[in-house]
Design a protein around this motif. Structure first.
Motif, short mmCIF file in Angstrom:
data_model
loop_
_atom_site.label_atom_id
_atom_site.label_comp_id
_atom_site.label_asym_id
_atom_site.label_seq_id
_atom_site.Cartn_x
_atom_site.Cartn_y
_atom_site.Cartn_z
N GLN A 1 0.84 -1.21 0.00
CA GLN A 1 0.00 0.00 0.00
C GLN A 1 0.87 1.25 0.00
OE1 GLN A 1 -2.36 -0.75 3.56
NE2 GLN A 1 -4.14 -1.33 2.33
N ALA A 2 1.96 1.21 0.76
CA ALA A 2 2.88 2.36 0.82
C ALA A 2 3.54 2.61 -0.54
CB ALA A 2 3.94 2.15 1.89
N LEU A 3 3.81 1.53 -1.27
CA LEU A 3 4.38 1.66 -2.62
C LEU A 3 3.40 2.39 -3.54
CD1 LEU A 3 6.50 0.96 -4.81
CD2 LEU A 3 5.38 -1.26 -5.05
N LEU A 4 2.13 1.99 -3.49
CA LEU A 4 1.12 2.64 -4.33
C LEU A 4 0.98 4.12 -3.98
CD1 LEU A 4 -1.79 0.04 -4.50
CD2 LEU A 4 -0.31 0.79 -6.37
N ALA A 5 0.97 4.43 -2.68
CA ALA A 5 0.83 5.82 -2.24
C ALA A 5 1.97 6.67 -2.79
CB ALA A 5 0.79 5.90 -0.71
N ALA A 6 3.20 6.14 -2.72
CA ALA A 6 4.37 6.88 -3.19
C ALA A 6 4.31 7.05 -4.71
CB ALA A 6 5.65 6.16 -2.78
N LYS A 7 3.92 5.99 -5.41
CA LYS A 7 3.86 6.10 -6.88
C LYS A 7 2.80 7.11 -7.31
CE LYS A 7 4.64 2.88 -9.83
NZ LYS A 7 5.96 3.29 -10.36
N ALA A 8 1.74 7.25 -6.51
CA ALA A 8 0.69 8.23 -6.84
C ALA A 8 1.15 9.65 -6.49
CB ALA A 8 -0.59 7.89 -6.11
N GLY A 9 2.24 9.76 -5.73
CA GLY A 9 2.79 11.10 -5.43
C GLY A 9 2.38 11.67 -4.09
N ALA A 10 1.91 10.81 -3.17
CA ALA A 10 1.49 11.31 -1.84
C ALA A 10 2.64 12.07 -1.17
CB ALA A 10 1.05 10.16 -0.96
N TYR B 1 11.44 3.08 0.39
CA TYR B 1 11.44 4.44 -0.15
C TYR B 1 12.88 4.91 -0.42
CZ TYR B 1 6.42 5.37 0.73
OH TYR B 1 5.05 5.37 0.72
N ASN B 2 13.77 4.59 0.52
CA ASN B 2 15.17 5.00 0.32
C ASN B 2 15.77 4.29 -0.89
OD1 ASN B 2 15.14 6.73 2.47
ND2 ASN B 2 16.10 5.30 3.90
N TYR B 3 15.46 3.00 -1.03
CA TYR B 3 16.02 2.19 -2.13
C TYR B 3 15.62 2.77 -3.49
CZ TYR B 3 17.30 -1.95 -4.85
OH TYR B 3 17.86 -2.79 -5.76
N TYR B 4 14.33 3.15 -3.59
CA TYR B 4 13.82 3.64 -4.88
C TYR B 4 13.86 5.16 -5.01
CZ TYR B 4 12.38 -1.09 -5.92
OH TYR B 4 12.39 -2.43 -6.18
N GLY B 5 14.24 5.84 -3.95
CA GLY B 5 14.33 7.30 -4.02
C GLY B 5 12.99 8.02 -4.02
N PHE B 6 11.96 7.40 -3.45
CA PHE B 6 10.66 8.10 -3.35
C PHE B 6 10.78 9.27 -2.39
CE2 PHE B 6 8.81 3.83 -4.51
CZ PHE B 6 8.27 4.24 -5.73
N GLU B 7 10.06 10.35 -2.69
CA GLU B 7 10.12 11.53 -1.81
C GLU B 7 9.01 11.56 -0.77
OE1 GLU B 7 10.48 14.97 -4.29
OE2 GLU B 7 12.45 14.34 -5.01
N THR B 8 8.05 10.65 -0.87
CA THR B 8 6.95 10.59 0.10
C THR B 8 7.52 10.41 1.51
OG1 THR B 8 5.52 9.59 -1.56
CG2 THR B 8 4.88 9.27 0.76
N GLU B 9 7.01 11.22 2.45
CA GLU B 9 7.52 11.12 3.83
C GLU B 9 6.72 10.09 4.62
OE1 GLU B 9 8.65 14.70 5.96
OE2 GLU B 9 8.31 15.84 4.14
N VAL B 10 7.45 9.30 5.42
CA VAL B 10 6.80 8.27 6.23
C VAL B 10 6.34 8.89 7.55
CG1 VAL B 10 7.06 6.02 7.34
CG2 VAL B 10 8.24 6.50 5.18
N LEU B 11 5.02 8.92 7.73
CA LEU B 11 4.40 9.57 8.88
C LEU B 11 3.83 8.46 9.78
CD1 LEU B 11 1.77 12.49 8.49
CD2 LEU B 11 1.89 10.96 10.43
#
Ligand code: E4P
Length: 218
Positions: free
Chosen positions: A118-127, A155-165
């Protein structure tokens, strides 16, 4: 790590803000109901009051579950105040809404996240933020903090910018564990934040410093 307070209670928000370490607020429909806030106008006014107290991000959750409803609510909430972050549930329509709102420059917080997928999908959508609920996972004998660590690593591995809250924090130790796991933000009840202050050696040390001062100064 940023500290958000997880409440819609204005007194608690003020108390945390007065500490000088508060970075934002998260709310949800249950927290608003707990404060007796109902009706569109009252809810909107309450969000504005929260934004007036704090300087950081304020998550305001949509109640629609269809794409059109979520983006309409999201645009209205975002227009209320520049500090508002639109909280969208982790459902299929929610992912579409996050993608749409992100494209419009509106910041989002993907809520009710319980898995790394679910976190992967959220990041890919740009959350802007993803909110894994650690306490609710602990409640069903699943390691909530471990999920935070997995999402941070992914997130670190793929370089996503979504912050983990890290959300659904129940006590002070959860904050420490989320810090260890690399969470960007912890959203906490006031008591869990205040719990960080406590150490018996601090109390004993202060008592002795003051007693020694009094001995020679009267
Ligand atoms: C915050 O964003 C969440 O809505 C909240 O932390 C949920 O916490 P709870 O599981 O204690 O209700």
């Amino acid at each position: 790590m940023k500290f958000f307070i997880d409440t819609a209670n204005l007194d608690q928000i003020k108390e945390a803000q007065d500490l000088g370490v508060l970075d934002g607020v998260t709310t949800n429909p249950s927290l608003m109901a707990k404060e007796g806030i109902s009706g569109a106008e009252n809810i909107i006014n309450h969000y504005k009051k929260i934004c007036d107290i704090v300087e950081g991000d304020v998550s305001a959750e949509v109640i629609s579950t269809d794409f059109e409803g979520m983006i309409k609510e999201g645009e209205e909430l975002a227009a209320l105040h520049p500090q508002i972050v639109v909280k969208i549930p982790m459902i299929k329509e929610g992912i579409k809404a996050i993608k749409y709102l992100t494209g419009k420059g509106i910041r989002t917080n993907c809520t009710l996240v319980f898995s790394v997928g679910q976190a992967l999908l959220a990041a890919k959508a740009g959350a802007t933020y993803v909110s894994p609920f650690i306490g609710r996972l602990d409640d069903i004998s699943t390691d909530g903090v471990e999920l935070i660590a997995q999402i941070v690593e992914m997130y670190n591995y793929y370089g996503f910018e979504t912050e983990v809250l890290a959300a659904s924090i129940r006590h002070t130790m959860h904050i420490i564990q989320c810090m260890d796991a690399g969470a960007d933000v912890s959203t906490c009840p006031l008591n869990a934040i205040l719990g960080l202050l406590n150490h018996p050696l601090t109390d004993i040390g202060l008592e002795k410093f003051l007693a020694d001062y009094k001995k020679v100064n009267g």
